[in-house]
Design a protein around this motif. Structure first.
Motif, PDB file in Angstrom:
ATOM      1  N   MET A   1      23.251  -3.784  -3.693  1.00 38.80           N
ATOM      2  CA  MET A   1      23.882  -4.707  -4.621  1.00 38.80           C
ATOM      3  C   MET A   1      22.890  -5.198  -5.666  1.00 38.80           C
ATOM      4  SD  MET A   1      26.775  -5.831  -5.209  1.00 38.80           S
ATOM      5  CE  MET A   1      27.702  -7.096  -5.967  1.00 38.80           C
ATOM      6  N   HIS A   2      21.624  -5.320  -5.265  1.00 32.26           N
ATOM      7  CA  HIS A   2      20.587  -5.785  -6.184  1.00 32.26           C
ATOM      8  C   HIS A   2      20.469  -4.861  -7.398  1.00 32.26           C
ATOM      9  CE1 HIS A   2      16.838  -7.514  -7.541  1.00 32.26           C
ATOM     10  NE2 HIS A   2      16.248  -6.333  -7.447  1.00 32.26           N
ATOM     11  N   ILE A   3      20.541  -3.552  -7.183  1.00 31.57           N
ATOM     12  CA  ILE A   3      20.430  -2.574  -8.272  1.00 31.57           C
ATOM     13  C   ILE A   3      21.616  -2.699  -9.223  1.00 31.57           C
ATOM     14  CG2 ILE A   3      20.368  -0.108  -8.805  1.00 31.57           C
ATOM     15  CD1 ILE A   3      17.816  -0.746  -7.578  1.00 31.57           C
ATOM     16  N   VAL A   4      22.810  -2.905  -8.686  1.00 29.85           N
ATOM     17  CA  VAL A   4      23.998  -3.034  -9.523  1.00 29.85           C
ATOM     18  C   VAL A   4      23.868  -4.253 -10.439  1.00 29.85           C
ATOM     19  CG1 VAL A   4      26.498  -3.415  -9.497  1.00 29.85           C
ATOM     20  CG2 VAL A   4      25.457  -1.834  -7.871  1.00 29.85           C
ATOM     21  N   GLU A   5      23.374  -5.362  -9.895  1.00 33.26           N
ATOM     22  CA  GLU A   5      23.159  -6.553 -10.713  1.00 33.26           C
ATOM     23  C   GLU A   5      22.150  -6.275 -11.822  1.00 33.26           C
ATOM     24  OE1 GLU A   5      21.842  -9.333  -7.796  1.00 33.26           O
ATOM     25  OE2 GLU A   5      23.873  -9.752  -7.073  1.00 33.26           O
ATOM     26  N   GLN A   6      21.086  -5.547 -11.485  1.00 33.70           N
ATOM     27  CA  GLN A   6      20.078  -5.188 -12.475  1.00 33.70           C
ATOM     28  C   GLN A   6      20.687  -4.325 -13.584  1.00 33.70           C
ATOM     29  OE1 GLN A   6      16.623  -5.870 -12.540  1.00 33.70           O
ATOM     30  NE2 GLN A   6      16.881  -7.273 -10.848  1.00 33.70           N
ATOM     31  N   LEU A   7      21.518  -3.363 -13.193  1.00 33.25           N
ATOM     32  CA  LEU A   7      22.167  -2.487 -14.170  1.00 33.25           C
ATOM     33  C   LEU A   7      23.068  -3.272 -15.114  1.00 33.25           C
ATOM     34  CD1 LEU A   7      23.120   0.571 -11.957  1.00 33.25           C
ATOM     35  CD2 LEU A   7      21.379   0.483 -13.725  1.00 33.25           C
ATOM     36  N   VAL A   8      23.884  -4.136 -14.544  1.00 31.60           N
ATOM     37  CA  VAL A   8      24.831  -4.912 -15.356  1.00 31.60           C
ATOM     38  C   VAL A   8      24.104  -5.841 -16.319  1.00 31.60           C
ATOM     39  CG1 VAL A   8      26.636  -6.688 -15.248  1.00 31.60           C
ATOM     40  CG2 VAL A   8      26.717  -4.736 -13.695  1.00 31.60           C
ATOM     41  N   THR A   9      23.105  -6.569 -15.822  1.00 32.02           N
ATOM     42  CA  THR A   9      22.415  -7.518 -16.696  1.00 32.02           C
ATOM     43  C   THR A   9      21.588  -6.808 -17.766  1.00 32.02           C
ATOM     44  OG1 THR A   9      20.628  -7.718 -15.070  1.00 32.02           O
ATOM     45  CG2 THR A   9      22.353  -9.395 -15.020  1.00 32.02           C
ATOM     46  N   SER A  10      20.995  -5.674 -17.448  1.00 34.45           N
ATOM     47  CA  SER A  10      20.248  -4.949 -18.481  1.00 34.45           C
ATOM     48  C   SER A  10      21.189  -4.366 -19.529  1.00 34.45           C
ATOM     49  CB  SER A  10      19.393  -3.848 -17.858  1.00 34.45           C
ATOM     50  OG  SER A  10      20.186  -2.891 -17.207  1.00 34.45           O
ATOM     51  N   PHE A  11      22.354  -3.901 -19.104  1.00 36.89           N
ATOM     52  CA  PHE A  11      23.351  -3.415 -20.060  1.00 36.89           C
ATOM     53  C   PHE A  11      23.779  -4.538 -20.999  1.00 36.89           C
ATOM     54  CE2 PHE A  11      27.675  -2.822 -21.479  1.00 36.89           C
ATOM     55  CZ  PHE A  11      27.673  -1.526 -21.952  1.00 36.89           C
ATOM     56  N   ILE A  12      24.079  -5.693 -20.435  1.00 35.17           N
ATOM     57  CA  ILE A  12      24.537  -6.833 -21.251  1.00 35.17           C
ATOM     58  C   ILE A  12      23.445  -7.290 -22.205  1.00 35.17           C
ATOM     59  CG2 ILE A  12      25.208  -9.267 -21.143  1.00 35.17           C
ATOM     60  CD1 ILE A  12      26.724  -8.548 -18.538  1.00 35.17           C
ATOM     61  N   SER A  13      22.204  -7.362 -21.725  1.00 32.24           N
ATOM     62  CA  SER A  13      21.128  -7.828 -22.603  1.00 32.24           C
ATOM     63  C   SER A  13      20.892  -6.863 -23.756  1.00 32.24           C
ATOM     64  CB  SER A  13      19.838  -8.057 -21.816  1.00 32.24           C
ATOM     65  OG  SER A  13      19.311  -6.853 -21.339  1.00 32.24           O
ATOM     66  N   ALA A  14      20.902  -5.579 -23.497  1.00 25.59           N
ATOM     67  CA  ALA A  14      20.698  -4.604 -24.574  1.00 25.59           C
ATOM     68  C   ALA A  14      21.857  -4.632 -25.566  1.00 25.59           C
ATOM     69  CB  ALA A  14      20.525  -3.208 -23.990  1.00 25.59           C
ATOM     70  N   ALA A  15      23.075  -4.684 -25.073  1.00 27.06           N
ATOM     71  CA  ALA A  15      24.240  -4.739 -25.967  1.00 27.06           C
ATOM     72  C   ALA A  15      24.258  -6.050 -26.760  1.00 27.06           C
ATOM     73  CB  ALA A  15      25.529  -4.572 -25.167  1.00 27.06           C
ATOM     74  N   ALA A  16      23.884  -7.147 -26.123  1.00 27.18           N
ATOM     75  CA  ALA A  16      23.862  -8.442 -26.816  1.00 27.18           C
ATOM     76  C   ALA A  16      22.823  -8.453 -27.931  1.00 27.18           C
ATOM     77  CB  ALA A  16      23.582  -9.568 -25.823  1.00 27.18           C
ATOM     78  N   PHE A  17      21.680  -7.851 -27.687  1.00 23.86           N
ATOM     79  CA  PHE A  17      20.690  -7.772 -28.759  1.00 23.86           C
ATOM     80  C   PHE A  17      21.155  -6.813 -29.845  1.00 23.86           C
ATOM     81  CE2 PHE A  17      17.828 -10.250 -26.273  1.00 23.86           C
ATOM     82  CZ  PHE A  17      17.013 -10.845 -27.218  1.00 23.86           C
ATOM     83  N   GLY A  18      21.960  -5.838 -29.507  1.00 22.12           N
ATOM     84  CA  GLY A  18      22.581  -5.000 -30.536  1.00 22.12           C
ATOM     85  C   GLY A  18      23.463  -5.838 -31.447  1.00 22.12           C
ATOM     86  N   ILE A  19      24.181  -6.784 -30.870  1.00 16.45           N
ATOM     87  CA  ILE A  19      25.011  -7.689 -31.670  1.00 16.45           C
ATOM     88  C   ILE A  19      24.127  -8.557 -32.559  1.00 16.45           C
ATOM     89  CG2 ILE A  19      26.575  -9.672 -31.562  1.00 16.45           C
ATOM     90  CD1 ILE A  19      27.671  -8.412 -28.933  1.00 16.45           C
ATOM     91  N   ILE A  20      23.059  -9.121 -31.982  1.00 15.93           N
ATOM     92  CA  ILE A  20      22.152  -9.984 -32.748  1.00 15.93           C
ATOM     93  C   ILE A  20      21.523  -9.230 -33.910  1.00 15.93           C
ATOM     94  CG2 ILE A  20      19.951 -11.235 -32.625  1.00 15.93           C
ATOM     95  CD1 ILE A  20      20.783 -12.055 -29.772  1.00 15.93           C
ATOM     96  N   PHE A  21      21.185  -7.952 -33.705  1.00 13.79           N
ATOM     97  CA  PHE A  21      20.553  -7.145 -34.750  1.00 13.79           C
ATOM     98  C   PHE A  21      21.570  -6.455 -35.663  1.00 13.79           C
ATOM     99  CE2 PHE A  21      16.936  -6.765 -31.562  1.00 13.79           C
ATOM    100  CZ  PHE A  21      16.230  -7.794 -32.148  1.00 13.79           C
ATOM    101  N   ASN A  22      22.821  -6.857 -35.580  1.00 14.03           N
ATOM    102  CA  ASN A  22      23.887  -6.327 -36.436  1.00 14.03           C
ATOM    103  C   ASN A  22      24.058  -4.814 -36.321  1.00 14.03           C
ATOM    104  OD1 ASN A  22      24.653  -8.824 -37.508  1.00 14.03           O
ATOM    105  ND2 ASN A  22      23.005  -8.739 -39.020  1.00 14.03           N
ATOM    106  N   ALA A  23      23.983  -4.305 -35.126  1.00 15.35           N
ATOM    107  CA  ALA A  23      24.256  -2.880 -34.904  1.00 15.35           C
ATOM    108  C   ALA A  23      25.750  -2.649 -35.107  1.00 15.35           C
ATOM    109  CB  ALA A  23      23.859  -2.481 -33.492  1.00 15.35           C
ATOM    110  N   PRO A  24      26.129  -1.470 -35.566  1.00 12.48           N
ATOM    111  CA  PRO A  24      27.563  -1.182 -35.735  1.00 12.48           C
ATOM    112  C   PRO A  24      28.314  -1.359 -34.413  1.00 12.48           C
ATOM    113  CG  PRO A  24      26.222   0.548 -36.720  1.00 12.48           C
ATOM    114  CD  PRO A  24      25.292  -0.354 -35.977  1.00 12.48           C
ATOM    115  N   LYS A  25      29.526  -1.845 -34.500  1.00 17.55           N
ATOM    116  CA  LYS A  25      30.303  -2.149 -33.293  1.00 17.55           C
ATOM    117  C   LYS A  25      30.487  -0.924 -32.398  1.00 17.55           C
ATOM    118  CE  LYS A  25      32.817  -6.044 -35.149  1.00 17.55           C
ATOM    119  NZ  LYS A  25      34.087  -6.579 -35.596  1.00 17.55           N
ATOM    120  N   GLN A  26      30.669   0.251 -33.009  1.00 22.52           N
ATOM    121  CA  GLN A  26      30.892   1.450 -32.203  1.00 22.52           C
ATOM    122  C   GLN A  26      29.636   1.894 -31.450  1.00 22.52           C
ATOM    123  OE1 GLN A  26      31.208   1.316 -35.528  1.00 22.52           O
ATOM    124  NE2 GLN A  26      30.174   3.047 -36.500  1.00 22.52           N
ATOM    125  N   SER A  27      28.466   1.356 -31.806  1.00 21.11           N
ATOM    126  CA  SER A  27      27.238   1.749 -31.121  1.00 21.11           C
ATOM    127  C   SER A  27      26.789   0.730 -30.068  1.00 21.11           C
ATOM    128  CB  SER A  27      26.115   1.973 -32.137  1.00 21.11           C
ATOM    129  OG  SER A  27      25.769   0.766 -32.753  1.00 21.11           O
TER     130      SER A  27
END
Length: 151
Positions: A1-27
């Protein structure tokens, strides 16, 4: 379960910084995937008691390679994927702890933490650069091979 939490939070953090850096929505989803892949490489190597600097170097190399592949596949600049994908690997907590120890006059701990944060940051840069160098070598070899065929 620990790995799944790590995967989810790293996905969210990378995608959230994509939003902050104005990455295109489709990316944004792809940015999250790149960050998650880099982080899972880092976590798996850390669980196998690999040095943090080496684990970060390999993870950042993988982030850069996957970013280049996604950039070619989706005709998007590499930087969109690589910047968002590197975010989970940045040693922000370590740098914060180093500064906190400096403020508390615990200079021995502060210098150790700052040196480790600096080495991890350097390994991120080296991983990104190494991937780009390999990409350029492959690209030049292909161009030279096609030029030889044309003669």
């Amino acid at each position: 379960m620990h790995i799944v939490e790590q995967l989810v939070t790293s996905f969210i953090s990378a995608a959230a910084f994509g939003i902050i850096f104005n990455a295109p929505k489709q990316s944004l989803f792809k940015c999250g995937i790149v960050g998650m892949l880099g982080w899972i490489i880092y976590i798996l190597m850390s669980l196998n008691e690999t040095d943090t600097v080496l684990a970060t170097l390999l993870a950042s190399f993988v982030v850069a390679v996957v970013s280049q592949v996604f950039a070619k596949m989706y005709k998007t600049p590499v930087i969109i994927f690589s910047v968002a994908g590197i975010i989970p690997l940045v040693p922000g907590g370590l740098a914060y702890d180093a500064m906190r120890n400096f403020v508390q006059n615990d200079y021995n701990a502060a210098i150790n933490l700052a040196a480790k944060a600096f080495m991890i940051s350097g390994s991120i840069a080296i991983g990104l650069i190494f991937s780009e160098v390999i990409n350029q070598v492959i690209r030049n070899a292909r161009l030279n091979a096609s030029a030889r065929r044309m003669r």
